[in-house]
Design a protein around this motif. Structure first.
Motif, PDB file in Angstrom:
ATOM      1  N   ALA A   1       1.120  -1.203  -0.203  1.00  0.00           N
ATOM      2  CA  ALA A   1      -0.347  -0.142  -0.006  1.00  0.00           C
ATOM      3  C   ALA A   1       0.807   1.205   0.130  1.00  0.00           C
ATOM      4  N   LEU A   2       1.639   1.212   1.039  1.00  0.00           N
ATOM      5  CA  LEU A   2       2.759   2.564   0.682  1.00  0.00           C
ATOM      6  C   LEU A   2       3.188   2.342  -0.438  1.00  0.00           C
ATOM      7  N   ALA A   3       3.923   1.366  -1.444  1.00  0.00           N
ATOM      8  CA  ALA A   3       4.351   1.343  -2.771  1.00  0.00           C
ATOM      9  C   ALA A   3       4.050   2.068  -3.566  1.00  0.00           C
ATOM     10  N   SER A   4       2.658   1.681  -2.681  1.00  0.00           N
ATOM     11  CA  SER A   4       1.199   2.381  -3.447  1.00  0.00           C
ATOM     12  C   SER A   4       1.295   3.663  -3.994  1.00  0.00           C
ATOM     13  N   ARG A   5       0.940   3.998  -3.168  1.00  0.00           N
ATOM     14  CA  ARG A   5       1.203   6.095  -2.434  1.00  0.00           C
ATOM     15  C   ARG A   5       2.123   6.702  -2.828  1.00  0.00           C
ATOM     16  N   LEU A   6       3.449   5.975  -2.938  1.00  0.00           N
ATOM     17  CA  LEU A   6       4.399   6.443  -3.719  1.00  0.00           C
ATOM     18  C   LEU A   6       4.690   6.469  -5.181  1.00  0.00           C
ATOM     19  N   SER A   7       3.964   5.459  -5.981  1.00  0.00           N
ATOM     20  CA  SER A   7       3.600   5.221  -7.361  1.00  0.00           C
ATOM     21  C   SER A   7       2.166   6.953  -7.615  1.00  0.00           C
ATOM     22  N   TRP A   8       1.692   7.136  -6.894  1.00  0.00           N
ATOM     23  CA  TRP A   8       1.150   8.007  -7.217  1.00  0.00           C
ATOM     24  C   TRP A   8       1.573   9.028  -6.738  1.00  0.00           C
ATOM     25  N   THR A   9       2.600   9.740  -6.787  1.00  0.00           N
ATOM     26  CA  THR A   9       3.820  10.909  -6.213  1.00  0.00           C
ATOM     27  C   THR A   9       4.510  10.847  -7.442  1.00  0.00           C
ATOM     28  N   ARG A  10       5.191   9.767  -7.919  1.00  0.00           N
ATOM     29  CA  ARG A  10       5.879   9.274  -8.412  1.00  0.00           C
ATOM     30  C   ARG A  10       5.204  10.265 -10.177  1.00  0.00           C
ATOM     31  N   ALA A  11       3.958   9.039 -10.596  1.00  0.00           N
ATOM     32  CA  ALA A  11       2.957   9.752 -11.582  1.00  0.00           C
ATOM     33  C   ALA A  11       2.777  11.244 -11.169  1.00  0.00           C
ATOM     34  N   ALA A  12       2.341  11.970 -10.725  1.00  0.00           N
ATOM     35  CA  ALA A  12       2.424  13.077 -10.681  1.00  0.00           C
ATOM     36  C   ALA A  12       3.554  14.092 -11.129  1.00  0.00           C
TER      37      ALA A  12
END
Length: 953
Positions: A273-284
């Motif tokens: 779940a934390l990796a997923s949150r980081l992926s959203w920041t990466r996408a931004a």
């Protein structure tokens, strides 16, 4: 007198090894004559014999190309073996064992104390990946070299060796990112091993420990010293790319750890779940990068990209802290094995935040002065040298009111230095608020320059995140360091700023210092700067501030990389004595070293080399105290000071020697490949005067040219002369001085590879007597016309005289040097025999090809002056080894028509012209194309010679 090499049937292209062995044997035969004929030059003789056989048709270009290929592959393999020995052992298991031993040495025996924890947590050792143009080998060849050094059974492929063609800044940035990734993987092992030790010793707070002992940094994409081709948006994009890359690394590591903790389903789910949150920041961040990557960034495009980035967005993040907090909660309830992995990751996250390493923005003092002069409406740089400017800048710092900026502020800013401060502010505000930025100032010679940068840092509200770092590299700066520190530290506003920041920073430069002062003088001068700094920090009551010293050195001996072993490399740039100056005063030292360009990144090309390099650096930092016992070089101050002054005086004289300037400035740069995106001369340097060529050429090509000529003057020369008449004191000191033995070892290593015969062999190339003698009756009559034409053009050329004069000067010094070596029992001639022989063969082969190049150019038919270019102009380009320019002019002079007569469907018959491309096809096919092919092989040989010396420049 000259013996033929043999016939093509005996040593043709299919039997290159036979030609190699024949040349080795012939070289040895030629060397045997030197004892009875001191002026005889084996390298010149072998080059001539190869040239004569080539021009007679007894051997072909293909034969010599095959010979070059064979020797170049030998050089690359030998370089890989030396790299393995230098950084070794490279075995992963062995280095993990040694790394653990070094960690135990750092924290001591017994229970874990707060001091031991702090030792591991605080940055003590730094690794900076710089953008220097030392990409000597192409990416595939760099991988091959590293694979061999790592113990893999790799074979060097056939073909030319050299760099990737047209290396861009993007290529360099990508190479640096890859090296940084592998360094981080090795540091993850260091962190994991440290945490495991804390756990094994029963330390209750090991899950909250942080391992920050080794820091990382880079200035690739941020170095504007002497170049004007990097826009602010280029650097900003690089920083966004780094954020994306590092977030991706965190994601991958979280997923990897989750997969290893399947016995803990809740922990695994939380990590994913934390990796997923980081992926959203990466996408931004990727969307922001896309906005700033438009082909045309006019004001409207900048505004659109900026507004999109600065607007509110739920997935935008500029601080790592929330992610660290959540990961720490997971680590607190994970199993011990999982927690060890997570704490290692947490250490990386807190150390690097959303970056791959600390960014180093780099400009020079002139750019900074220009910005302040405009800001304060000053009319000259003279103001920077007085006390009144120091006082004025202190007042400006005290009274400054922070200014608000936006992306439009950067885009319209025309002053380079000012733009860098604005860039730093926007990076900290919109990309990574938890990171810090270094602000390096090259050619800094006055404290006012540092205060100027400190004032701008306050003006744009980034002083608490920016470390202003003056670079001590010029003789003036190095000699005046003690006074520099006192004036700077006396300024109340400066003291207040570094205390608030918790750190003061300086940088030293081995490359330019070595170019101007000689490498041994430079390292002694830099060592004195280390001592001056420690004493000044204590004297001005700044013991509560971390002292950051970034010693910037290259990858060859001429620019500060000791080739004997990794311990020598570490203790050469910062000696145990210098480290003791900080330790004895209770100062917190953070010492950084550099790995420059492709040659430096090779240390991190494979997991084995990366871990070995990290292990050797940590070992050097852990064990230096064992080398800090009484050293006579520091006790015998009269001898050491006399030696320093004499050696410095020798290189001062050499730098004014016209033969030295002429030898390097008139042709030697043509022996070098383009090894990076940065130019060999500073892009805004328009100063003229041939005699001052050396001052205009950067340190890397300067050192590289000396290697190509066969005699690294800046390392070897002057050492023997400086000790002349003082040999007894030298021998006494040498016997009880680790420092002097290490310095002497650098000279010995290079002297084993150096050859005055190779240097003087280049003189033969420009000797009109040589060319006029070749077609003597019953000799090479078929070469009479081109040889005599070359001789005529060289009659008033002074390159031959300059090269011979330089060789004589080096011989006089070498006599004293060999006597000195013999006195202390150092042997030169019986070491590095294979390398020395291979260099001689490569030099002879290259000289033969250069003679062939001259002869081909001299055979070009006469033509009427075209576009103000004459045949003589082209010959001068060839003599200067500006071969690409000469070939371009020849192609323009003798164009091959793209359209032939057969393209016309005509009814009218013809007998003229013939069915061929153009009247000049023969010249192109028989002269111009072969010249280009020969030059490529010449450059490949230059790559091999650089490999023998350890690095490009």
């Amino acid at each position: 007198m000259n013996r033929p090499l043999g016939k093509t049937a005996e040593i043709g292209a299919t039997s290159a090894p036979s030609l190699v062995e024949f040349c080795r044997k012939r070289l040895e035969e030629c060397r045997s004559r030197v004892r009875n004929e001191p002026k005889y030059n084996p390298v010149s003789q072998l080059a001539f014999e190869l040239s004569r056989q080539l021009e007679s048709g007894d051997i072909s270009r293909k034969d010599l190309f095959a010979l070059a290929d064979d020797l170049c592959r030998e050089s690359l393999t030998a370089r890989a073996e030396r790299l393995a020995a230098h950084v070794g052992p490279v075995d992963l298991a062995e280095n993990r064992k040694r790394l653990k031993a070094a960690i135990l040495r750092l924290i001591g025996d017994g229970p874990v104390t707060p001091e031991a924890l702090n030792r591991l947590a605080r940055r003590t050792l730094g690794i900076v990946f710089t953008a220097h143009p030392t990409f000597l080998l192409s990416t595939p060849l760099r991988k091959t070299l590293a694979a061999i050094a790592s113990g893999e059974a790799e074979t060097v492929p056939a073909g030319l060796i050299g760099p990737d063609r047209r290396i861009t800044l993007t290529d360099e940035h990508e190479a640096a990112m890859a090296a940084l990734d592998r360094a981080k993987t090795a540091l993850n092992e260091f962190a994991g091993a440290s945490i495991e030790i804390l756990r094994e010793r029963g330390h209750a707070g090991w899950r909250h420990a942080r391992i920050g002992y080794v820091g990382l940094g880079t200035w690739v994409g941020y170095d504007l010293d002497g170049r004007t081709d990097i826009r602010w948006v280029d650097s900003f994009r690089f920083r966004l790319i780094e954020k994306i890359r590092q977030i991706g690394r965190y994601e991958q590591e979280l997923i990897r750890i989750a997969e290893l903790s399947q016995g803990e389903p809740q922990v695994a789910d939380d990590l994913e779940a934390l990796a997923s949150r980081l992926s959203w920041t990466r996408a931004a961040t990727e969307r922001a990068l896309a906005g700033f990557s438009a082909d045309k960034l006019d004001p409207a495009a900048v505004a659109a990209a900026a507004n999109s980035m600065t607007g509110d967005h739920p997935n935008k993040a500029v601080r790592i802290a929330p992610f660290v907090k959540d990961l720490q909660r997971i680590a607190d309830r994970a199993s011990d094995d999982t927690a060890v992995r997570l704490v290692a990751l947490l250490s990386e996250m807190e150390s690097l935040s959303f970056g791959v390493g600390e960014v180093h923005l780099r400009i020079n003092a002139t750019q900074l002065h220009n910005a302040l002069r405009h800001h304060l409406h000053l009319d000259s740089d003279d103001h920077f040298n007085g006390r009144s400017m120091i006082e004025r800048l202190g007042a400006l710092m005290r009274d400054s009111k922070p200014l608000a900026i936006n992306f439009g502020s950067i885009d319209i800013e025309t002053k380079t230095a000012m733009r860098q401060f604005l860039l730093a502010a926007q990076i900290l505000k919109h990309i990574d608020a938890d990171s810090t930025i270094r602000f390096l100032i090259a050619e800094c010679e006055t404290p006012a320059t540092v205060l100027c940068a400190s004032y701008f840092a306050r003006l744009f509200n980034i002083a608490d995140k920016l470390d202003v770092s003056p670079l001590f590299e010029t003789p003036k700066a190095l000699e005046g360091a003690a006074r520099f520190f006192d004036v700077m530290f006396e300024n109340e506003q400066y003291r207040e700023q570094v205390r608030r920041r918790g750190r003061l920073a300086i940088q030293t430069g081995f490359s330019d210092a070595g170019r101007f002062m000689g490498q041994i003088t430079a390292v002694l001068a830099i060592e004195r700067v280390h001592g001056h700094l420690a004493r000044a920090v204590e004297r001005h009551g700044l013991q509560d501030v971390e002292v950051l010293v970034f010693d910037t050195h290259g990858e060859s001996a001429g620019r500060g990389a000791h080739p004997a072993g990794f311990e020598d490399r570490a203790y050469y740039v910062m000696s145990p004595w210098a480290r003791r100056q900080f330790a004895d005063r209770g100062l917190r030292l953070y010492h950084e070293v550099s790995f420059q360009g492709g040659d430096g990144y090779t240390h991190f090309q494979t997991p084995e080399l990366s871990l070995a390099t990290i292990t050797r650096l940590v070992e050097a930092d852990a064990y230096w105290v064992d080398r800090a016992d009484k050293d006579l070089l520091y006790a015998h101050t009269n001898f050491s000071l006399d030696f320093f002054r004499r050696l410095a005086a020798y290189h001062d004289t050499m730098l004014e020697d016209r033969s030295y300037h002429r030898a390097l400035g008139s042709f030697a740069q043509g022996l070098l490949n383009e090894t990076g995106s940065r130019k060999s001369r500073r892009q805004f340097d328009v100063s003229g005067g041939e005699v001052h060529q050396i001052r205009r050429i950067r340190a890397i090509p300067h050192n590289a040219m000396l290697q190509q000529l066969g005699y690294p003057v800046n390392v070897v020369a002057g050492f023997g002369t400086a000790v002349k008449g003082d040999e007894d004191r030298f021998a006494e000191t040498y016997a009880s001085s680790d420092r002097l033995r290490r310095l002497t070892g650098l000279v010995v290593h290079v002297k084993r590879l150096a050859s005055i015969k190779c240097l003087s062999a280049f003189a033969n190339l420009y000797d009109p007597a040589f060319w006029s003698s070749r077609p003597y009756p019953e000799a090479e009559q078929h070469l009479a016309e081109p040889c005599l034409y070359i001789a005529q053009l060289l009659q008033n050329d002074d390159r031959e005289v300059a090269l011979n004069a330089l060789a004589v000067s080096m011989r006089l010094d070498a006599i004293h040097l060999h006597r000195l070596f013999a006195m202390v029992g150092l042997k030169v001639d019986d070491q590095a025999v294979d390398e020395r022989d291979r260099i001689a063969l490569l030099q002879a082969l290259r000289l033969a090809l250069l003679q062939h190049l001259f002869l081909m150019a001299a055979r070009v038919p006469r033509f009427s002056t075209r576009n103000d270019v004459s045949r003589e102009d082209i010959m001068e380009l060839v003599f200067s080894l500006r071969i690409p320019e000469a070939i371009a002019m020849l192609r323009d002079t003798y164009p091959v028509n793209a359209t032939d007569i057969g393209s016309y469907a005509l009814d009218e018959p013809r007998t003229y012209p013939e069915d061929r491309v153009s009247h000049y096809a023969d010249i192109t096919e028989g002269m111009i194309d072969p010249m280009e092919a020969v030059y490529k092989v010449i450059l490949s040989i230059g790559t091999a010679i650089a490999l023998e010396f350890g690095a490009h420049g």
